[in-house]
Design an enzyme around this catalytic site. Structure first.
Site, PDB file in Angstrom:
ATOM      1  N   VAL A 127       0.841  -1.205   0.000  1.00 46.68           N
ATOM      2  CA  VAL A 127       0.000   0.000   0.000  1.00 46.68           C
ATOM      3  C   VAL A 127       0.873   1.251   0.000  1.00 46.68           C
ATOM      4  O   VAL A 127       0.613   2.202  -0.728  1.00 46.68           O
ATOM      5  CB  VAL A 127      -0.940   0.005   1.230  1.00 46.68           C
ATOM      6  CG1 VAL A 127      -1.674   1.337   1.333  1.00 46.68           C
ATOM      7  CG2 VAL A 127      -1.919  -1.143   1.137  1.00 46.68           C
ATOM      8  N   GLU A 128       1.947   1.200   0.775  1.00 47.52           N
ATOM      9  CA  GLU A 128       2.689   2.434   1.013  1.00 47.52           C
ATOM     10  C   GLU A 128       3.587   2.800  -0.174  1.00 47.52           C
ATOM     11  O   GLU A 128       3.342   3.787  -0.855  1.00 47.52           O
ATOM     12  CB  GLU A 128       3.473   2.307   2.319  1.00 47.52           C
ATOM     13  CG  GLU A 128       2.504   2.288   3.518  1.00 47.52           C
ATOM     14  CD  GLU A 128       3.137   1.822   4.823  1.00 47.52           C
ATOM     15  OE1 GLU A 128       4.343   1.545   4.836  1.00 47.52           O
ATOM     16  OE2 GLU A 128       2.402   1.719   5.823  1.00 47.52           O
ATOM     17  N   MET A 129       4.633   2.033  -0.458  1.00 50.92           N
ATOM     18  CA  MET A 129       5.499   2.378  -1.580  1.00 50.92           C
ATOM     19  C   MET A 129       5.467   1.339  -2.686  1.00 50.92           C
ATOM     20  O   MET A 129       5.787   1.629  -3.846  1.00 50.92           O
ATOM     21  CB  MET A 129       6.937   2.597  -1.114  1.00 50.92           C
ATOM     22  CG  MET A 129       7.077   3.948  -0.412  1.00 50.92           C
ATOM     23  SD  MET A 129       8.783   4.359  -0.109  1.00 50.92           S
ATOM     24  CE  MET A 129       8.664   6.119   0.170  1.00 50.92           C
TER      25      MET A 129
END
Lengths: 320, 610
Positions: A127-129
């Site tokens: 989700v983040e990077m």
């Protein structure tokens, strides 16, 4: 009376010594002032700072570390949840990167032992990077400036390990010394006001200090969210992230257990808690009283405590 | 040992190599073990143990409330991790057979540390809550009393009972926090139920404060055993015992290594002692050998001296023998010379004898008696000499008679003079031969310019009698030979010999003409200009068997010969720097003797001077 002058001299010395000590000696309190800056390799720090702000670390080049750990927001995100590279919301509210090096574990549930592991997990988080290291290493290597800087800073050049270490080295410099309260702790009794001193006293009396202690005013232990009342039942809409440390240890006792966050710069990092449910410090303190301390605070005490919390804001000196 | 001297070194070198490698091996073994690593490990283990103990102590300090922050429980984590990594590296460095158990122990230790960390995390959480509730209990009790006072009810009794109940529960809870027992817990629990019931009849604010109080008492009841249980568990985590186990294991390895090294040291000592013994043995051997060498040396010197004496003695004897030999040789030489001289003189005497005979014959046949007869007639007729000369028949012939006698005597005298000259020449030759032998004894050659043709004539004339007797046809060819420098007598001697031989060789030949050919010619060979004189005969020839032996001393084929002529010719030729060769096609084929001499042309002015 043979020793009269000597005694007088000694008393004078004692008086001067004592007064000097009482004026500047560090106080023995459960909270400790921030240490001097960690000694980091400047080349690696510069490199880490570049990487920290480089969106190429994410899969599509949209987000960098600094996207969520914002310089204008105390190293945290202004939103309840942060937005990942693909526009998806992250599981929890982004904690501040400031003084993160002083936390004994990283992430709300403490799943990373070191900053390096934290970087590793965030970069690969879908989700983040959403990156894979091979891509990150390739992208970083292709940049000539990075290539040169890495050659200079690391014998092994660009590797996942050196990228993690560079960012972590940079983060270890992100300490916020010289808060007014630290100056008070170092012996400057006029650094904080009487009300703020009273707020600190209340902070201790009400038992906040039981968890928010140490050099980082928290960040050195886990605690169940809702010791004296079921916070999650009251809040509703249970998410997986609410399970907290259970997700790491799978121990039933660790359900709803989170790392106690640092209260340094707490005035800058709203919203609060892992779910970002408290929009203000006031609301956050209320939740703490209710579910953690299991008691009701007098309004003036709460106000004093909030004033005290404001003295924990330090200088970032433009490092972020 | 009958080994080759060089091969003798092979076993010695091999032995030296073996000894040196054993020494090197032992030395390396005694040095190879490094105990500093062991002490490093021990120090590390101590550090870990101390850190662990401190950690545990800090847990208790936190429990007692002496430590007010949990940093002291967090700070050791990094150090523990680092030290454990060091321990792992040490384990990896251990010998393979030690590595397994050590790895097992260090893993067990690591798991224990992880367990301890987990327990301490729980402890921190529970301890914080317990401390808070305990700290808050008196305040909560006060809050209940205050709320009762602020909210009076109808009867005083229930309120007073409630207050007393709260106080008792507070006291019991505080006691429980110090000495937690099951009974105490159940008592408090019972009291709490009673209090809740009593509070139910109270106004809302009192009920609220009672709820808070009860919640915290419940918290104490819940957290106190939990914290105590955690403390017991933390104390029971066998980190220290694992470290001790590691320590003893390492110490065992160290002891083994130590004893092994001691063993190697002892071996080294024994080996060194052995070597020293060997050295001593070698030294003794050396000293003995030295003594033997010394003794042998003395003997040798003595033998050498006696040998020298003997050598001197022998040398003296040899010298004597040699001088005897020389004397004998001289006598032999003198005999040879005498033979030589006699032979040559004999040759010449032959010719002298012929001349003497000739003179004697002439003198016998002389006309002188006739003259005496004539003189007597004249004396008889002295009275009538004129008459006699004119009238008498015999007298009338007198003038013619005298004339005839005069002519005859004249011829006679001429022949005699000539013969006497030959005789004189022969005597001269003898004298020369004798003189030459005397001069040969002094090794001097008399070299003079000689006409080869004259030489050949002289040589022939010396054999003239033989030539005449054997009806030999002599032909000569000595044109274009210059005057040369030669020892005339030596070469004459050779030629006389060769001609005499050639004439003798033709004695037995009856079936063909006796021909003697003398040839002299100058030619240039490899060794410079040469003079070649050939004496060729048509005699009996020489068998090929005899050819090589022809010139050896004492070789002859004639009954009356003594085998000296050709030998002396060869010697004479060699004395002049030349040689004599003989060729013959075989028996009955005749023979040719060739005298080959270096040609030293006489300088022309010298010739003019003669």
């Amino acid at each position: 009376m043979k020793y009269g002058p000597l005694i007088a001299l000694l008393s004078l010395y004692g008086f001067l010594g004592l007064s000097r000590w009482s004026a500047a000696a560090p106080l023995n309190e459960p909270i400790k002032p921030l240490p001097a800056l960690a000694n980091q390799d400047p080349a690696r720090v510069v490199l880490g700072r570049q990487l920290f702000h480089d969106p190429r670390l994410s899969a599509n080049g949209r987000v960098s570390c600094a996207s969520c750990h914002r310089a204008d927001h105390g190293g945290a995100d202004a939103g309840v949840r942060s937005v990942g590279f693909a526009g998806q919301a992250t599981g929890v509210n982004a904690p501040t990167v400031l003084n993160a090096a002083l936390n004994f574990r990283q992430f709300w549930n403490g799943r990373a032992d070191t900053l390096e592991q934290q970087v590793n997990m965030v970069i690969q988080n879908p989700v983040e990077m959403g990156s894979v290291w091979a891509d990150v290493v390739r992208k970083v290597s292709q940049d000539e400036n990075y290539g040169r800087a890495f050659k200079a800073a690391y014998p092994e050049g660009v590797t996942p390990g050196t990228i993690q270490n560079a960012i972590a080295s940079y983060e270890r410099t992100l300490l916020t010394p010289n808060s007014r309260f630290d100056r008070y702790l170092r012996g400057d009794s006029n650094a904080i006001s009487t009300t703020e001193k009273a707020g600190y006293l209340k902070f201790k009396q009400y038992g906040c200090i039981a968890c928010h202690q140490g050099v980082n005013v928290g960040g050195n232990m886990f605690q169940k969210f809702g010791v004296m009342g079921d916070y999650f039942a009251s809040r509703g809409e249970s998410t997986e992230a609410d399970l907290g440390r259970y997700l790491v240890t799978r121990e039933p006792a660790d359900e709803h257990v989170f790392k106690v966050p640092s209260l340094r710069n707490v005035a800058l990092t709203a919203p609060y808690f892992h779910d970002g449910s408290a929009k203000t410090l006031d609301a956050a303190v209320d939740v703490m009283f209710r579910y953690q301390l299991g008691r009701v605070a007098a309004p003036e005490d709460k106000a004093a405590i909030i004033q005290f919390l404001n003295t924990l804001t330090g200088d970032l000196e433009g490092k972020l | 040992m009958n080994l080759h001297p060089r091969l003798k070194w092979v076993p010695i070198t091999f032995l030296a190599l073996v000894l040196a490698s054993i020494l090197g091996f032992l030395y390396i073994k005694t040095r190879g073990y490094d105990s500093s690593r062991y002490y490093e490990t021990v120090a590390l283990l101590r550090q870990l143990k101390q850190l662990d103990a401190h950690w545990e102590l800090d847990v208790f300090r936190s429990r007692m409330g002496i430590d007010t922050s949990y940093d002291s429980l967090v700070d050791p984590l990094d150090s523990l991790t680092q030290l454990w990594q060091q321990l792992q590296r040490i384990v990896a460095d251990q010998p393979a057979n030690d590595r397994g158990p050590l790895l097992r122990i260090s893993d067990a230790y690591h798991r224990a540390v992880e367990e301890k960390t987990r327990l301490i995390e729980h402890f921190k959480s529970h301890n914080a809550v317990l401390h808070n509730s305990l700290a808050f209990l008196p305040t909560a009790a006060d809050d209940v009393e205050k709320s009762i006072i602020r909210n009076p009810t109808g009867g005083n009794l229930p309120a007073a009972s409630l207050k007393v109940g709260v106080r008792r529960t507070l006291l019991n809870s505080l006691i429980y926090s110090q000495v937690p027992t099951e009974d105490q817990a159940s008592d408090i629990q019972r009291d709490l139920t009673e209090l809740s019931r009593e509070a139910g009849e109270m106004p809302q604010p009192v009920r609220d404060s009672m709820d808070i109080f009860c919640a915290h008492v419940q918290t104490v009841l819940r957290e106190q055993p939990a914290v105590n249980a955690l403390l017991n568990s933390i104390a029971a985590v066998p980190t220290a015992s694992h470290l001790d186990e590691f320590d003893s294991r390492i110490a065992e390895g160290q002891r083994d290594a130590d004893s092994l090294m001691q063993k190697y040291r002892r071996d080294l000592l024994i080996f060194a002692a052995g070597l020293a013994g060997l050295l001593l043995y070698a030294a003794i051997k050396l000293i003995r050998s030295h003594a033997i060498i010394q003794r042998v040396n003395h003997e040798l010197v003595a033998a050498n001296e006696s040998l020298e004496q003997r050598v001197q003695e022998r040398t003296r004897q040899l010298r004597e023998t040699q001088s005897e030999l020389v004397a004998t040789a001289r006598q032999a030489g003198m005999a040879e010379i005498a033979t030589n001289v006699l032979h040559n003189v004999g040759n010449v005497l032959n010719s002298v004898n012929v001349s003497a005979n000739l003179i004697s014959t002439r003198m016998r046949e002389s006309k002188i008696p006739r003259l005496a007869d004539a003189a007597r007639l004249i004396t008889d007729h002295s009275h009538d000499l004129a008459q006699f000369l004119t009238r008498d028949e015999r007298g009338k012939n007198f003038p013619g008679y005298f004339d005839m006698i005069a002519t005859a005597l004249n011829a006679e005298r001429t022949a005699l003079v000539e013969e006497i000259q030959h005789l004189t020449k022969g005597v001269d030759h003898i004298r020369d031969i004798v003189a030459m032998q005397q001069s040969l004894a002094g090794a001097a050659c008399l070299v003079e310019p000689v006409q080869v043709g004259d030489l050949l004539e002289d040589a022939l004339r010396m054999n003239a009698a033989s030539v005449a007797r054997r009806q030999v046809t002599v032909s000569r060819d000595c044109s274009d030979v210059p005057t040369v420098l030669l020892d005339k007598h030596l070469i004459l001697q050779i030629l006389v010999n060769l001609i005499a031989n050639a004439l003798q060789a033709m004695d037995s030949v009856v079936d063909r003409a006796h021909e003697l050919t003398l040839k002299a010619q100058a030619r240039s060979g490899e060794e410079g200009p040469r003079l070649c004189i050939e004496v060729e005969d048509t005699g009996e020839g020489i068998s090929s068997d005899n050819l090589p032996r022809l010139f050896t001393h004492g070789f002859t084929t004639r009954m009356s010969g003594h085998g000296f002529g050709l030998h002396s010719c060869a010697l004479a030729a060699r004395a002049m720097g030349g040689r004599i060769a003989a060729q013959s096609l075989g028996i009955g084929q005749g023979a040719t003797f060739t005298l080959d001499l270096p040609l030293n042309a006489a300088p022309a002015p010298a010739l003019a001077n003669l």
